[in-house]
Scaffold this motif. Structure first.
Motif, PDB file in Angstrom:
ATOM      1  N   LYS A  21       0.838  -1.191   0.000  1.00 50.27           N
ATOM      2  CA  LYS A  21       0.000   0.000   0.000  1.00 50.27           C
ATOM      3  C   LYS A  21       0.876   1.244   0.000  1.00 50.27           C
ATOM      4  O   LYS A  21       1.854   1.332   0.727  1.00 50.27           O
ATOM      5  N   GLY A  22       0.519   2.208  -0.832  1.00 45.52           N
ATOM      6  CA  GLY A  22       1.272   3.443  -0.925  1.00 45.52           C
ATOM      7  C   GLY A  22       2.336   3.455  -2.008  1.00 45.52           C
ATOM      8  O   GLY A  22       3.002   4.471  -2.224  1.00 45.52           O
ATOM      9  N   THR A  23       2.496   2.331  -2.733  1.00 39.62           N
ATOM     10  CA  THR A  23       3.492   2.276  -3.811  1.00 39.62           C
ATOM     11  C   THR A  23       3.089   3.220  -4.945  1.00 39.62           C
ATOM     12  O   THR A  23       1.945   3.196  -5.412  1.00 39.62           O
ATOM     13  N   PRO A  24       4.000   4.086  -5.414  1.00 40.07           N
ATOM     14  CA  PRO A  24       3.667   4.961  -6.543  1.00 40.07           C
ATOM     15  C   PRO A  24       3.318   4.135  -7.785  1.00 40.07           C
ATOM     16  O   PRO A  24       4.003   3.155  -8.099  1.00 40.07           O
ATOM     17  N   LEU A  25       2.263   4.539  -8.489  1.00 37.81           N
ATOM     18  CA  LEU A  25       1.892   3.818  -9.713  1.00 37.81           C
ATOM     19  C   LEU A  25       2.998   3.883 -10.754  1.00 37.81           C
ATOM     20  O   LEU A  25       3.136   2.970 -11.571  1.00 37.81           O
ATOM     21  N   ARG A  26       3.788   4.941 -10.711  1.00 34.58           N
ATOM     22  CA  ARG A  26       4.882   5.057 -11.670  1.00 34.58           C
ATOM     23  C   ARG A  26       5.815   3.857 -11.580  1.00 34.58           C
ATOM     24  O   ARG A  26       6.290   3.336 -12.594  1.00 34.58           O
ATOM     25  N   ASP A  27       6.085   3.393 -10.359  1.00 36.59           N
ATOM     26  CA  ASP A  27       7.005   2.280 -10.174  1.00 36.59           C
ATOM     27  C   ASP A  27       6.426   0.968 -10.684  1.00 36.59           C
ATOM     28  O   ASP A  27       7.169   0.023 -10.966  1.00 36.59           O
TER      29      ASP A  27
END
Length: 505
Positions: A21-27
C-alpha cells in the motif's frame, strides 16, 4: 491487522500486479508500457491511465492538466497516484516502434559471436551476430529503464544531478542491457564463452549515463562534454554474466550532443566516402545533422524537443495501438489511419506532421501557425490539436530546418548541391516526405530525401568487425569531423525564428 497487499488489474492486457500500500503507480506501470515524458513530475499528460474500478483521488497537478470531464470519466496521471486500494486500470497498449535492421554489408569474417546494441533514449534494441557469417542469430528489444525519469535527455540529466541520480541511471541501463545480452545467448542456445565483443551506440547523454562520465557539463552552456571518447569495459566490470574474454565498447561521440549513434549512421550510409555532398539527419528529441563528402565533414545538434515522438502534445502518444499515424485530405476534411485498426486514442509524430500539413492545405492553419478554427483543430474525434500543439511542432521543425540551413551556409559559397539527405531512425522512416516538405521541415525535393531505417544499429554491427577500435574507420571519421556549436552561432536565433513559420503553400 491484514497484511494483504492491494492489487491492480490492467485492461486490456489482463495483467495483475500487487504491491505494498502506498506504492507509486509510476514504479508499477512503467514496465507495462506507461511512459513518463516529464520524468513523473506532473507537468505533462503522457502517463494518462483510466481508473475503471477503485479510487485514485486527483491532486492539484492533475486538476491543472485534466479537464473536469476527463477526471469524472476516470482519467488520472499515473505519476501522481499511489496504490491505496484494489484498482482496475485501462492502459493504452504499447507496441514497440523499434526499427530492426537486416541490411547486408561487407565484412571480414572472424571467429566467435558479437552483439550490436542501439541504446536509444526511449527504446533499446540488440542483435546477436555470428562473426564468421554476419548472420543475425537473435534480436531482443526493451524500453530504456531511464525513461521513467523523463522522456528526453535533459530530464535525465537533471535527475542525474540529484544525489545518487547518475548512479541510479547508470545501474539501471547497464542491468537492462546485460539482461538483453543474456536473453540473446539463451534464446539462440549458444555458449557465452564464444561471445567476443559487444558494441554499444547512443547519443552523448546515453554515452555518459552508461559509461559513468559526469553529465554536469551537458546541463549548462556551452553544453560541451569533457570526455566523449571510446570507452571499453569487460563484461565483469559491468556486472554482466558473459564470457570471460568479452569486451564491451561504447563508441565515441562526434562532439557536443552529436553521439555515436550518428557516427554509426555514417558508417552505415557511407556519406563520408563520396564525392558529392550528402547529409544525414536523425529526427528525434535531439536533432543531429551531418553534412559530408570524402574531403570534408561537418556536424551539429539542435534541441528539437519531443514533438516528433508525440510527447508534450495534448493528444500525443507513441506509435502504438490507437495512434493516428497518417492524415490525408478528402472533400475539405481530414481522413485518418489508426495503428492497430482501432478507435483513435491519440496522435503520434508522423500523424502530427500530416495533420498540420493537411491543416495548412485546408486553410485551418495559417503560415504563422495560428489556428483559424478557434482553440482547437479536430483531427478525428476525440483527437484534436491545440494551438500549443501546433507551436510545439513549429519549435521542433524550426530547430531542425535552422540547423540544416546554417550548416549549408557554413559550408561556404560555392558549396556543391546536396544530392541526398538520409533520414535515420523510426520517425525518419515513417514520416511522410510530402508532409515534411509542406510544413518546411525538409525543404528539399522529395526524391533527394531517403529514409534509411536504423542506421545506428547497422553501424554498430559494422563496427563489430573492426579489428581495432582506435584504428577503425570510425576513428578516422571522428578526427576529421568539424563540430559546429549552433548555440554559439550569432545567426542561429534569427534563422530559427524564420524557420518556425510554415511555407505559404
Amino acid at each position: 491487522m491484514s497484511t494483504e497487499m492491494p492489487r491492480i488489474v490492467l485492461r486490456p492486457t489482463g495483467a495483475e500486479l500487487t504491491a505494498p500500500k502506498g506504492t507509486p503507480l509510476r514504479d508499477l506501470l512503467f514496465e507495462q508500457g506507461v511512459e513518463f515524458p516529464c520524468g513523473g513530475n506532473g507537468r505533462c499528460r503522457g502517463c494518462r491511465v483510466r481508473v475503471l474500478e477503485g479510487s485514485a483521488p486527483p491532486n492539484d497537478a492533475q486538476r491543472a492538466l485534466l479537464s473536469d470531464h476527463e477526471i469524472a470519466d476516470g482519467w488520472r496521471l499515473a505519476c501522481q497516484c499511489r496504490l491505496e486500494e484494489n484498482l482496475v486500470i485501462e492502459l493504452r497498449q504499447w507496441d514497440a516502434s523499434i526499427l530492426m535492421d537486416d541490411s547486408q554489408f561487407v565484412f571480414t569474417p572472424q571467429e566467435g559471436l558479437g552483439i550490436a546494441i542501439d541504446m536509444g533514449t526511449t527504446t533499446l534494441v540488440a542483435q546477436l551476430l555470428d562473426l564468421s557469417t554476419g548472420h543475425v542469430l537473435g534480436v531482443k528489444t526493451a524500453l530504456n529503464p531511464q525513461a521513467r525519469f523523463g522522456g528526453d535527455v535533459m530530464s535525465r540529466i537533471q535527475h542525474a544531478l540529484t544525489p545518487g541520480g547518475q548512479a541510479q541511471l547508470q545501474e539501471g541501463i547497464r542491468r537492462e542491457i546485460g539482461k538483453l545480452a543474456r536473453q540473446l545467448l539463451a534464446a539462440s542456445q549458444t555458449d557465452a564463452s564464444l561471445l567476443r565483443r559487444a558494441i554499444v551506440v547512443g547519443n552523448t547523454a546515453m554515452h555518459h549515463l552508461f559509461c559513468g562520465v559526469d553529465v554536469e557539463p551537458l546541463s549548462h552552456y556551452p553544453f560541451e562534454p569533457v570526455d566523449y571518447g571510446l570507452k571499453t569495459f569487460t563484461g565483469a566490470e559491468l556486472g554482466w554474466e558473459l564470457g570471460a574474454s568479452t569486451t564491451v565498447q561504447f563508441l565515441p561521440c562526434l562532439g557536443g550532443f552529436v553521439g555515436s549513434d550518428v557516427l554509426a549512421g555514417m558508417l552505415a550510409t557511407g556519406i563520408h566516402t563520396g564525392e558529392q555532398l550528402a547529409g544525414l539527419v536523425d529526427l528525434g528529441t535531439n536533432g543531429e545533422i551531418v553534412l559530408a563528402t570524402r574531403d570534408r565533414m561537418m556536424c551539429a545538434s539542435t534541441a528539437a524537443g519531443p514533438a516528433f515522438e508525440g510527447a508534450r502534445i495534448s493528444s500525443g502518444m507513441r506509435a502504438s495501438t490507437g495512434a493516428i499515424w497518417k492524415v490525408t485530405t478528402l472533400d475539405h476534411h481530414m481522413e485518418v489511419e489508426v495503428l492497430g485498426n482501432a478507435e483513435p486514442r491519440g496522435i503520434c509524430g508522423s500523424g502530427l506532421v500530416d495533420a498540420v500539413a493537411a491543416g495548412l492545405d485546408l486553410g485551418f492553419i495559417k503560415p504563422s501557425g495560428r489556428l483559424t478554427t478557434g482553440d482547437t483543430l479536430m483531427v478525428s474525434e476525440p483527437v484534436a490539436l491545440s494551438q500549443c500543439d501546433v507551436r510545439q511542432l513549429q519549435l521542433a521543425k524550426g530547430a531542425i530546418a535552422a540547423g540544416i540551413r546554417l550548416l549549408l551556409n557554413r559550408w561556404g559559397d560555392g558549396a556543391p548541391e546536396l544530392t541526398t539527405l538520409h533520414l535515420a531512425g523510426a520517425f525518419g522512416n515513417y514520416v511522410n516526405r510530402t508532409s515534411a516538405r509542406r510544413i518546411g521541415l525538409l525543404a528539399f525535393p522529395e526524391d533527394q530525401v531517403k529514409p534509411v531505417g536504423n542506421t545506428a544499429l547497422l553501424g554498430a554491427k559494422i563496427a563489430l568487425f573492426s579489428p581495432d577500435a582506435e584504428d577503425g574507420a570510425y576513428s578516422a571519421i571522428r578526427t576529421r569531423m568539424e563540430h559546429v556549436s549552433l548555440n554559439e552561432d550569432p545567426e542561429f536565433q534569427d534563422v530559427y525564428v524564420d524557420e518556425m513559420g510554415f511555407p505559404a503553400g
